[in-house]
Design a protein around this motif. Structure first.
Motif, short mmCIF file in Angstrom:
data_model
loop_
_atom_site.label_atom_id
_atom_site.label_comp_id
_atom_site.label_asym_id
_atom_site.label_seq_id
_atom_site.Cartn_x
_atom_site.Cartn_y
_atom_site.Cartn_z
N LYS A 151 0.82 -1.20 0.00
CA LYS A 151 0.00 0.00 0.00
C LYS A 151 0.86 1.25 0.00
O LYS A 151 0.60 2.22 -0.74
N SER A 152 1.92 1.24 0.80
CA SER A 152 2.80 2.41 0.89
C SER A 152 3.57 2.64 -0.40
O SER A 152 3.90 3.79 -0.74
N LYS A 194 2.93 8.18 -6.01
CA LYS A 194 1.79 8.87 -6.57
C LYS A 194 2.20 10.23 -7.12
O LYS A 194 2.76 11.08 -6.42
N GLU A 222 1.37 4.78 -2.63
CA GLU A 222 1.28 6.14 -2.12
C GLU A 222 2.60 6.89 -2.33
O GLU A 222 2.62 8.09 -2.61
#
Length: 216
Positions: free
Chosen positions: A156-157, A163, A160
């Motif tokens: 997930k990180s 991005k 992010e």
């Protein structure tokens, strides 16, 4: 008086990028045989991604593949670029899913990475592939801002962290493009690169890589 280039040629003994043994060819016979047995191009379809699919030549779990990727990223040997480039050329030239692509883009290394190692392995691979095919190099994809190293983060990180970290400095009028990266783990970086290429005007982005962390 010898130039620095000539001196380097005399001091440097070409070596296999996998076993590091002296080798005049891109890879020694033993390592070539091992790689051929493990060469299994795999299409990685992932939902909600900006690219159509990704195709990788090998599993990163294979020790010979790890050695080759390491040599590409850390050393940038000509033999490693040549070997990896020929593998990518085989996939592009024999898989019909790439036949409609006119351009090849690459996922650029960070400025910190280029400063540390002195080269961008993705650019070296992209240039080699385009110099040995009819593909045109599209080098307008840029990495902006700073981000943490992806290898230290969870899935997930990773998404992010990258991005908005890629932009495209040129507009195009449709068409399909191949996006090249040496290694795919979560797919976060190539997904952001693909998003920038779509924003620039490409209709489809097809990702190709030397290795992936996906299970075969």
């Amino acid at each position: 008086m010898l130039s620095f280039k000539k001196l380097g040629e005399l001091l440097f003994v070409p070596a296999c990028p996998i076993c590091r043994e002296p080798c005049k060819d891109a890879v020694c016979p033993d390592c070539k045989t091992k790689l051929e047995k493990k060469y299994l191009p795999l299409e990685l379809y992932r939902k909600t991604m900006h690219f159509d699919f990704a195709m990788s030549a090998f599993s990163f779990e294979e020790p010979e593949v790890r050695s080759l990727v390491y040599c590409l990223k850390r050393r940038g040997w000509d033999n490693a670029v040549r070997l990896a480039g020929d593998i990518l050329l085989d996939m592009i030239g024999t898989r019909s899913c790439f036949f409609d692509c006119e351009y090849l883009a690459f996922l650029p290394r960070s400025k910190e990475g280029i400063f540390s190692y002195g080269f961008d392995q993705a650019r070296l691979l992209g240039e080699y592939v385009c110099n040995n095919s009819s593909l045109r190099l599209f080098d307008k994809l840029k990495r902006v801002g700073k981000s943490e190293r992806q290898k230290t983060l969870d899935r997930k990180s990773r998404f992010e962290n990258v991005k908005g970290k890629f932009i495209c400095e040129e507009r195009v009028l449709g068409g399909s493009v191949i996006l090249l990266d040496d290694m795919i783990t979560s797919g976060a970086s190539v997904n952001e690169g693909a998003a920038a290429l779509i924003t620039a005007g490409f209709d489809k982005v097809k990702v190709i890589s030397l290795a992936s962390a996906d299970k075969r």
